[in-house]
Design a protein around this motif. Structure first.
Motif, PDB file in Angstrom:
ATOM      1  N   ALA A  25      -2.710   4.108   3.231  1.00 51.10           N
ATOM      2  CA  ALA A  25      -2.925   4.922   2.036  1.00 51.10           C
ATOM      3  C   ALA A  25      -2.863   6.417   2.324  1.00 51.10           C
ATOM      4  O   ALA A  25      -2.409   7.192   1.477  1.00 51.10           O
ATOM      5  N   THR A  57       0.812  -1.219   0.000  1.00 48.11           N
ATOM      6  CA  THR A  57       0.000   0.000   0.000  1.00 48.11           C
ATOM      7  C   THR A  57       0.846   1.270   0.000  1.00 48.11           C
ATOM      8  O   THR A  57       0.591   2.181  -0.806  1.00 48.11           O
ATOM      9  N   PHE A  74       0.742   4.132  -2.983  1.00 46.78           N
ATOM     10  CA  PHE A  74       0.211   5.465  -2.693  1.00 46.78           C
ATOM     11  C   PHE A  74       1.275   6.482  -2.288  1.00 46.78           C
ATOM     12  O   PHE A  74       1.029   7.682  -2.357  1.00 46.78           O
TER      13      PHE A  74
END
Length: 319
Positions: free
Chosen positions: A209, A129, A133
């Motif tokens: 994120a 993740t 991101f």
């Protein structure tokens, strides 16, 4: 209860991350302190975990063999950060994802042959993740950790890992969807467990994120992974928290001392925040990889030790 508290913590920290500045020394200092106080003790009892595995095979030589093996692997990992940081980064990320996946709740989701892959994908959420991101921030942290002459190789490694992260994040999301469907089809306690675990997974992904990679890693590694490991260790040993803390203190402070000496010797040219980031990640990986290796080969050691101690029944035994 632990999963519910961690879920609430994820939401709170995701909100706090919008207001806490990531620059300066505050976040790296929190990283160093929490990893030292919660993360390192998680692996400080590995000698106690290794004793029943190694003693049937090596006898009285189990402890020196364990210490030498641990030290050799730690030195190899440390050297890897300075001699081949790109390869070390990739291998450490993948090994960590595998280890985290093995330590997650063993919930049966998906076809049986695919479950190891699904566990690997879930365990690596803390890796995939942020790469998807916050790829730029991950690259910056790795450039701090590695020597400056390897910036091009680090950039290439991050790009390769980001591509793989898209695939593995998709697999993890698919596994999460299967778990939601299983929760809908279940009832009672099983449904509650599946829904709570699914909610926690989604909360972790949200945190990873929106927050900086260091922020997300702190919550996952300290509040979830290490805390679960310490709780399980206390339960297995049947010790109180003060007694467990006292037994883990020597190895923990020894590891902190070695990391501190390494930082003092080799990181003096960096700023304080860069020194904290590099020393924490290099030191953590140096003690984490032997921990991962030990727990990975534990089933093989146990099986080999059982074969060594087992022997055929003789007439003398029956007399």
């Amino acid at each position: 209860m632990h999963a519910a508290l961690v879920t609430l913590l994820c939401w709170a920290m995701a909100g706090a991350a919008c207001f806490i500045p990531t620059g300066g020394v505050l976040v790296p200092a929190a990283l160093a302190v929490l990893v030292a106080l919660v993360g390192l003790p998680h692996g400080a009892a590995d000698h106690r975990f290794a004793k029943p595995l190694l003693q049937p095979i090596l006898g009285a030589a189990w402890l020196p063999s364990f210490l030498v093996g641990y030290l050799v692997i730690a030195l190899l990992v440390t050297a890897g950060w300075f001699l081949a940081p790109a390869a070390t980064t990739v291998l450490f990320f993948l090994a960590s994802a595998w280890h985290f996946g093995q330590e997650e709740p063993q919930i049966a989701v998906g076809p049986h042959p695919l479950r190891p892959l699904l566990r690997f994908a879930r365990g690596g959420l803390v890796v995939w993740t942020p790469l998807v991101f916050h790829g730029g921030e991950v690259t910056r942290l790795l450039r701090i950790t590695a020597p400056r002459s390897f910036e091009t190789q680090i950039q290439l490694a991050v790009e390769m890992m980001t591509l793989a992260s898209w695939c593995l994040l998709t697999i993890a999301i698919a596994a999460w969807g299967l778990q939601i469907l299983a929760a809908i089809a279940a009832a009672g306690r099983t449904r509650q467990v599946l829904l709570l675990d699914s909610t926690m997974q989604a909360s972790f992904v949200l945190l990873f994120a929106v927050a900086s990679p260091i922020f997300g890693f702190l919550v996952y590694f300290c509040a979830w992974h290490s805390a679960r490991g310490l709780k399980r260790l206390r339960r297995e040993l049947g010790e109180s928290w003060p007694k467990l803390a006292a037994s883990l203190a020597p190895m923990t402070f020894g590891a902190i001392g070695l990391i501190g000496l390494g930082a003092t010797a080799s990181l003096q040219s960096l700023t304080w925040d860069e020194t904290l980031v590099r020393s924490t990640f290099v030191g953590l990986s140096a003690v984490a990889v032997p921990h991962i290796v030990l727990h990975g080969i534990a089933p093989m050691l146990a099986a080999f030790g059982d074969r060594r101690t087992a022997r055929p029944l003789t007439l003398a035994d029956t007399a």
